[in-house]
Design an enzyme around this catalytic site. Structure first.
Site, PDB file in Angstrom:
ATOM      1  N   HIS A 224      42.763  37.147  35.815  1.00 18.42           N
ATOM      2  CA  HIS A 224      41.608  36.889  36.674  1.00 18.42           C
ATOM      3  C   HIS A 224      41.070  35.470  36.491  1.00 18.42           C
ATOM      4  O   HIS A 224      40.833  34.752  37.458  1.00 18.42           O
ATOM      5  CB  HIS A 224      40.527  37.920  36.334  1.00 18.42           C
ATOM      6  CG  HIS A 224      39.292  37.836  37.177  1.00 18.42           C
ATOM      7  ND1 HIS A 224      39.311  38.056  38.537  1.00 18.42           N
ATOM      8  CD2 HIS A 224      37.996  37.592  36.847  1.00 18.42           C
ATOM      9  CE1 HIS A 224      38.075  37.945  39.011  1.00 18.42           C
ATOM     10  NE2 HIS A 224      37.262  37.656  38.014  1.00 18.42           N
ATOM     11  N   PHE A 225      40.883  35.053  35.241  1.00 15.45           N
ATOM     12  CA  PHE A 225      40.346  33.724  34.937  1.00 15.45           C
ATOM     13  C   PHE A 225      41.510  32.738  34.785  1.00 15.45           C
ATOM     14  O   PHE A 225      41.819  32.271  33.694  1.00 15.45           O
ATOM     15  CB  PHE A 225      39.498  33.767  33.670  1.00 15.45           C
ATOM     16  CG  PHE A 225      38.211  34.532  33.809  1.00 15.45           C
ATOM     17  CD1 PHE A 225      37.057  33.917  34.292  1.00 15.45           C
ATOM     18  CD2 PHE A 225      38.147  35.879  33.487  1.00 15.45           C
ATOM     19  CE1 PHE A 225      35.871  34.614  34.436  1.00 15.45           C
ATOM     20  CE2 PHE A 225      36.959  36.590  33.628  1.00 15.45           C
ATOM     21  CZ  PHE A 225      35.818  35.956  34.100  1.00 15.45           C
TER      22      PHE A 225
END
Length: 243
Positions: A224-225
């Site tokens: 996600h990051f």
């Protein structure tokens, strides 16, 4: 979040990275004085750009920044020169099953369903969000998730986050509006996507090409990051795109 990316782009670009209201270094007004909805957050960010004199700008949108930035684009399409979306969704096919507990709260906003979402705010969950889908979790610097957990531990921060979980349904309701903006204005568009994101699926990135045929989509083997592990690669793609 942008601590590694900004130095890689700042030789040729002016970069402005505001924290959303209630996040990071931005003010976190009490819920009695500020209603935490994405409409209100977008209004604050739009006004912020006006106050500091940004008349034409590209936007980099990620997660909550996507429905924020897309609202600004819909409101003032003439100001947007380009859009970079890093795991910033605008299509229902981009939502994973990880949203199921939150969607349950949308359909029945009971206290029990609200309280069930508190698990998303625990330190262990933050760590998981940063490392899920990353081939080598030790490559993720602890400063990112540690700072997130520090901010989440502030008094009242949990209720703000739960308010935003509840209001995220307003973003999904606006997906057709966002998509109409893409079709009508066709802004230069780049999607840089951590393909192992547990919340926003690769199908959500591919979907942009349905409304913007010239959109460029790049996937990276991370979560996600994505900037935590692939800032240099993403910076290279951005430099080519904005050239």
């Amino acid at each position: 979040m942008f601590r590694d990316l900004i130095p890689m782009l700042s030789d040729r670009l002016r970069l402005v990275a505001p924290d959303l209201p209630g996040f990071g270094q931005s003010d976190m007004p009490d819920r009695s004085r500020f209603t935490y909805t994405f409409d209100n957050i977008a209004n604050v960010i739009e006004r912020f750009t006006e106050v500091i004199g940004l008349r034409r700008f590209a936007i980099y949108v990620f997660d909550y920044g996507a429905p924020t930035g897309f609202r600004v684009a819909v409101s003032h399409p003439e100001r947007i020169t380009a859009i970079i979306s890093q795991n910033g969704n605008a299509y229902e096919e981009g939502l994973s099953e990880g949203w199921n507990p939150i969607q349950k709260y949308w359909k029945e906003p009971s206290q029990a369903n609200r309280d069930a979402l508190r698990a998303f705010l625990k330190p262990d969950t933050t760590f998981w969000q940063y490392t899920h889908g990353v081939s080598d979790p030790t490559a993720v610097s602890p400063d990112g998730y540690s700072l997130d957990n520090f901010y989440l531990a502030r008094s009242g921060a949990d209720e703000i986050q739960l308010d935003l979980f509840g209001d995220y349904k307003s973003n999904v309701a606006l997906y057709p509006t966002f998509q109409e903006y893409f079709r009508k204005h066709k802004p230069p568009f780049l999607a840089v996507w951590g393909k192992n994101d547990p919340f926003f699926l690769p199908a959500g990135a591919e979907a942009f090409k349905r409304d913007i045929p010239d959109a460029k989509v790049h996937f990276f083997d991370t979560g996600h990051f994505a900037l935590e592990t692939h800032a240099r690669e993403i910076a290279g793609v951005i430099r080519d795109f904005l050239a």
